[in-house]
Design a protein around this motif. Structure first.
Motif, PDB file in Angstrom:
ATOM      1  N   PHE A  53      -2.504   5.513  16.434  1.00 49.35           N
ATOM      2  CA  PHE A  53      -2.727   5.953  15.049  1.00 49.35           C
ATOM      3  C   PHE A  53      -4.191   6.350  14.837  1.00 49.35           C
ATOM      4  CE2 PHE A  53      -3.971   4.873  10.673  1.00 49.35           C
ATOM      5  CZ  PHE A  53      -3.151   5.756   9.969  1.00 49.35           C
ATOM      6  N   PHE A  54      -5.037   5.409  15.288  1.00 52.34           N
ATOM      7  CA  PHE A  54      -6.462   5.714  15.103  1.00 52.34           C
ATOM      8  C   PHE A  54      -6.903   6.909  15.969  1.00 52.34           C
ATOM      9  CE2 PHE A  54      -6.697   1.295  13.484  1.00 52.34           C
ATOM     10  CZ  PHE A  54      -7.279   1.568  12.255  1.00 52.34           C
TER      11      PHE A  54
ATOM     12  N   ILE B 191      -7.563  14.256  14.524  1.00 43.17           N
ATOM     13  CA  ILE B 191      -7.496  15.121  13.336  1.00 43.17           C
ATOM     14  C   ILE B 191      -8.893  15.349  12.765  1.00 43.17           C
ATOM     15  CG2 ILE B 191      -6.684  15.246  10.951  1.00 43.17           C
ATOM     16  CD1 ILE B 191      -4.160  13.726  11.875  1.00 43.17           C
ATOM     17  N   LEU B 192      -9.662  14.234  12.691  1.00 42.61           N
ATOM     18  CA  LEU B 192     -11.027  14.355  12.183  1.00 42.61           C
ATOM     19  C   LEU B 192     -11.869  15.267  13.084  1.00 42.61           C
ATOM     20  CD1 LEU B 192     -11.759  10.673  11.077  1.00 42.61           C
ATOM     21  CD2 LEU B 192     -11.358  12.656   9.590  1.00 42.61           C
ATOM     22  N   PHE B 193     -11.649  15.083  14.413  1.00 42.36           N
ATOM     23  CA  PHE B 193     -12.395  15.916  15.358  1.00 42.36           C
ATOM     24  C   PHE B 193     -12.008  17.387  15.184  1.00 42.36           C
ATOM     25  CE2 PHE B 193     -12.796  17.940  19.575  1.00 42.36           C
ATOM     26  CZ  PHE B 193     -14.154  17.778  19.761  1.00 42.36           C
ATOM     27  N   MET B 194     -10.698  17.636  15.037  1.00 42.36           N
ATOM     28  CA  MET B 194     -10.241  19.010  14.847  1.00 42.36           C
ATOM     29  C   MET B 194     -10.797  19.584  13.546  1.00 42.36           C
ATOM     30  SD  MET B 194      -8.606  19.800  17.517  1.00 42.36           S
ATOM     31  CE  MET B 194      -7.840  21.322  16.965  1.00 42.36           C
TER      32      MET B 194
ATOM     33  N   THR C 131       1.370  -6.338  21.705  1.00 40.86           N
ATOM     34  CA  THR C 131       0.871  -5.203  22.516  1.00 40.86           C
ATOM     35  C   THR C 131       1.307  -3.889  21.904  1.00 40.86           C
ATOM     36  OG1 THR C 131       0.948  -6.554  24.521  1.00 40.86           O
ATOM     37  CG2 THR C 131       0.914  -4.151  24.802  1.00 40.86           C
ATOM     38  N   LEU C 132       2.602  -3.873  21.511  1.00 33.28           N
ATOM     39  CA  LEU C 132       3.118  -2.659  20.883  1.00 33.28           C
ATOM     40  C   LEU C 132       2.367  -2.342  19.598  1.00 33.28           C
ATOM     41  CD1 LEU C 132       5.267  -0.477  21.116  1.00 33.28           C
ATOM     42  CD2 LEU C 132       6.830  -1.936  19.807  1.00 33.28           C
ATOM     43  N   LYS C 133       2.010  -3.387  18.904  1.00 33.96           N
ATOM     44  CA  LYS C 133       1.272  -3.216  17.640  1.00 33.96           C
ATOM     45  C   LYS C 133      -0.111  -2.583  17.921  1.00 33.96           C
ATOM     46  CE  LYS C 133      -0.534  -5.864  13.735  1.00 33.96           C
ATOM     47  NZ  LYS C 133      -0.658  -7.227  13.140  1.00 33.96           N
ATOM     48  N   TYR C 134      -0.748  -3.115  18.982  1.00 33.46           N
ATOM     49  CA  TYR C 134      -2.075  -2.579  19.327  1.00 33.46           C
ATOM     50  C   TYR C 134      -1.989  -1.133  19.811  1.00 33.46           C
ATOM     51  CZ  TYR C 134      -4.159  -7.215  18.920  1.00 33.46           C
ATOM     52  OH  TYR C 134      -4.608  -8.398  18.451  1.00 33.46           O
ATOM     53  N   VAL C 135      -0.897  -0.860  20.584  1.00 34.06           N
ATOM     54  CA  VAL C 135      -0.710   0.494  21.071  1.00 34.06           C
ATOM     55  C   VAL C 135      -0.505   1.451  19.910  1.00 34.06           C
ATOM     56  CG1 VAL C 135       0.820   2.012  22.377  1.00 34.06           C
ATOM     57  CG2 VAL C 135       0.130  -0.185  23.338  1.00 34.06           C
ATOM     58  N   ARG C 136       0.343   1.008  18.961  1.00 32.10           N
ATOM     59  CA  ARG C 136       0.586   1.860  17.783  1.00 32.10           C
ATOM     60  C   ARG C 136      -0.704   2.075  16.993  1.00 32.10           C
ATOM     61  NH1 ARG C 136       5.565  -1.118  17.033  1.00 32.10           N
ATOM     62  NH2 ARG C 136       4.500  -2.359  15.434  1.00 32.10           N
ATOM     63  N   ALA C 137      -1.471   0.990  16.874  1.00 35.41           N
ATOM     64  CA  ALA C 137      -2.740   1.112  16.135  1.00 35.41           C
ATOM     65  C   ALA C 137      -3.697   2.060  16.851  1.00 35.41           C
ATOM     66  CB  ALA C 137      -3.384  -0.275  15.966  1.00 35.41           C
ATOM     67  N   PHE C 138      -3.730   1.891  18.197  1.00 34.75           N
ATOM     68  CA  PHE C 138      -4.609   2.772  18.981  1.00 34.75           C
ATOM     69  C   PHE C 138      -4.195   4.232  18.845  1.00 34.75           C
ATOM     70  CE2 PHE C 138      -5.385   5.046  22.965  1.00 34.75           C
ATOM     71  CZ  PHE C 138      -6.773   4.974  23.020  1.00 34.75           C
TER      72      PHE C 138
END
Length: 690
Positions: A22-23, A29-32, A13-20
């Motif tokens: 991160f993305f 950043i891309l939006f900005m 879960t922590l891995k998915y949260v970190r991935a979420f």
């Protein structure tokens, strides 16, 4: 074992949260970066132009609207402060409540519209802001492609970055379509209610604010019930936005609306020939193309006097018989400013837009003679200069050509007449003698100096107006004489404003002294003679048929050829010129038709001056007035004072000898007079022959 599984799940879960996260960070950043790129792009492109096709409006000298140009689309631009606040409030309430708080896009409305569309499984709700709609109306088509939507968004950003909210709102209200060819709130107010946008009531404003949603469905002309229902919706929205109270809503909802549906715009066309000439001048003087003239929202302020224009048209209609094919060219000018106050280029613009004032060239006949006699005054002639009026044959071109001018009805004095009589009686022999004596180029040069632009032939008959000229040029020439020799080109346009109200042209009249003021005034006084029967001799003065109509001081000259009839004249305040004739060189045979020009001129001048003071022609310094016997041109005495006339001369040229009454000449004096004739030199005898 259970603990291991639990730990593994936590790690996953922590891995998915970190991935979420991160993305999400990457997407943020891309939006900005995207937003920054859009802003940089919008800034680099600068402010988009807000110009849209707008009707060019033409105004008279009293600022009344006399004409407009458009291609079936009525467009008028008015500043925001000239739009009723109720229009702004109603429009914001129904179209974009958050207009002043967003930056071009209302994200809450966008999300709400998406949810509503998903729920209804159809496109049921829009989310476009006023800025987006303005961008679409200005620059884009209304197709529903992604390319159009992206371009619209970019334009929206550019508008928000480069213009204030007030400028965007003003532009939107001036460009939105309200149906029936009316673009913008001013055109809509004119069409639906016959008034200006600033004068709209709350009830009217609410109804108009509902039309742009669907002009074919919410126009009261097409669907009054639908328009009224949408009006009530907007009024309720205005209550929600605190623009109205509920009691006010009830009162306004019950108000009856009075529609005009464009009837107030269907006014008679005012001075169409004048308007055409204004448009031609916009092209020639301002170098504007027709597209710019017709659709750039110009405000053209002209010199036209609507009252004088109406008088001119009325007198022409009343004077010329309805079944006559006679045409007319008429112009009135202020000689002191050059301003054209009225212009009629023909009897019916719808049948013939050809302007007979500025485009036609016709023979001026005897109205050309004042130019000749001004030149003669410069060369030493005076109102008392005597020459014989009798049938005379003139040879020219080294004797190869022979010319015999004739007076009207072949009437001649068969005696000497004065210059003052010659112009009042329109003696043709006297004119040709003067022309030849001066040299035939003198008249050509004088006419050109006065403003005649047509080609003139240096022939004996030019003294009788045989070369064709324009009515406007003749009016300009007479204006110059009336103005003491100061020439001013005809002025039709005072100033021109662009759609922003900025002055792009303002007239700067150039005055030029082309005649000597003393001789110009003496010429003016000579021209008063056509209305003075003291100058009658072998025939009567040419203005006799209208003399009884005139109540003030006028100077003028008639002119008649087989195909043309003219009357040009002026008071100290106004010049007018009239030509009548057939377009196809048909001769003027009916007696009544020969008097049309004089009748129109006299009736126009009298009505045009009704509210003006009666002024005399004021002589400049260097001019003297003496009582003269009209027949001899000598100083009047008791013996010949029956017809004594006050006559003006350039100082130093006035007569010094007194007249002798015919009854006082004895038989003893007659032979003595004959002896004196024998003693004259050959030059003096030739001069007396002339």
């Amino acid at each position: 074992m259970l603990e291991i599984i639990t730990n593994n799940r936590k790690k996953a879960t922590l891995k998915y949260v970190r991935a979420f996260l991160f993305f999400s960070l990457i997407l943020l950043i891309l939006f900005m970066l995207f937003i920054t790129g859009v802003v940089i792009y919008a800034k680099s492109k600068g402010a988009p132009p807000l110009a849209v096709p707008q009707s060019t409006l033409i105004y008279a000298s009293d600022d009344s609207l006399i004409g407009e140009t458009h291609y079936g689309e009525k467009r008028y631009w008015v500043p925001l402060d000239e739009i009723s606040p109720a229009v702004v409030e109603a429009t914001l309430s129904i179209e974009d409540r958050g207009f002043y708080s967003h930056h071009g896009f209302d994200y809450k409305r966008i999300v709400g519209a998406i949810l509503a569309d998903i729920k209804a499984r159809a496109k049921v709700q829009g989310a476009s802001t006023i800025t987006q709609q303005y961008a679409r109306n200005l620059f884009l088509t209304h197709d529903k492609t992604w390319h159009r939507k992206i371009t619209e968004a970019l334009y929206t950003v550019r508008l928000e970055l480069n213009y204030t909210k007030e400028e965007i709102l003003e532009g939107y209200l001036n460009t939105i379509y309200y149906g029936h060819g009316a673009y913008g709130i001013e055109a809509a107010a004119n069409y639906y209610f016959g008034k200006h946008a600033k004068d709209l009531t709350i009830s009217e404003a609410a109804l108009l604010a509902g039309i742009p949603k669907g002009p074919t469905h919410y126009s009261p002309k097409v669907n009054e019930d639908g328009a009224k229902n949408r009006q009530q919706l907007i009024l309720s929205a205005m209550v929600e936005n605190d623009y109205l109270t509920k009691p006010e809503l009830e009162t306004i909802s019950s108000q009856e609306l009075n529609y005009t549906f464009g009837s107030t715009k269907e006014r008679p066309v005012i001075a169409p020939y004048f308007q055409d000439e204004v448009k031609r001048l916009l092209a020639s003087k301002l170098k504007l193309d027709q597209e710019t003239i017709n659709t750039s929202g110009l405000r053209v302020f002209t010199t036209l006097d609507p009252e004088l224009q109406s008088i001119a048209e009325e007198q022409i209609t009343q004077t010329i018989a309805k079944d006559s094919e006679i045409q007319v060219g008429f112009i009135a000018m202020d000689q002191h400013t050059g301003q054209v106050k009225a212009m009629v280029g023909g009897r019916d613009y719808t049948e013939s837009p050809f302007n007979r004032v500025t485009q036609a060239e016709r023979q001026p006949g005897s109205t050309f003679k004042p130019f000749l006699y001004y030149a003669a005054l410069e060369k030493g002639f005076t109102p008392s200069t005597l020459m014989r009026s009798e049938v005379t044959a003139f040879t020219f071109d080294d004797g190869r050509e022979r010319y015999v001018p004739h007076n009207f009805n072949n009437y001649y004095a068969n005696d000497k007449i004065t210059l003052a009589q010659a112009i009042a009686l329109s003696d043709n022999v006297y004119a040709v003698k003067t022309h030849i004596f001066l040299g035939q180029d003198v008249l050509v040069n004088t006419a050109k100096k006065l403003g005649i632009t047509s080609q003139l032939a240096s022939v004996p008959s030019l003294a009788l107006g045989t070369s064709t000229v324009k009515v406007q040029d003749m009016a300009t020439a007479y204006s110059t004489i009336a103005n003491g020799g100061v020439k001013q080109e005809p002025l039709l346009i005072e100033k021109v404003l662009n759609h922003k109200g900025e002055v792009i042209y303002e007239s700067t009249p150039v005055k030029k002294q082309v005649l000597k003021p003393e001789e110009a005034f003496v010429t003016t006084h000579l021209l008063t003679g056509i209305f003075d029967e003291k100058l009658n001799n072998y025939t009567r003065v040419t203005g006799r048929t209208v003399m009884d109509q005139l109540t003030r001081h006028y100077a003028g000259k008639t002119g008649t050829t087989r195909t043309d009839s003219w009357m040009i004249g002026y008071s100290p305040q106004l010049v007018s010129a009239v030509w009548t004739g057939y377009d196809r060189d048909k001769t003027i045979d009916l007696t009544a038709e020969k008097t049309y020009a004089k009748e129109i001129w006299a009736s126009f001048m009298e009505k045009a001056h009704e509210d003006l003071p009666v002024l005399p022609f004021r002589a400049p310094e260097g001019v003297v007035a003496v009582q003269v016997d009209p027949d001899s041109g000598l100083l009047a005495t008791k013996k010949c004072s029956e017809k004594a006339r006050l006559t003006y001369y350039v100082k130093g040229t006035e007569p010094t000898e007194s007249c002798i009454g015919k009854a006082e000449i004895t038989n003893e004096e007659a032979p003595k007079e004959a002896d004196e004739e024998e003693k004259k030199g050959w030059f003096k005898r030739i001069w007396d022959w002339f």
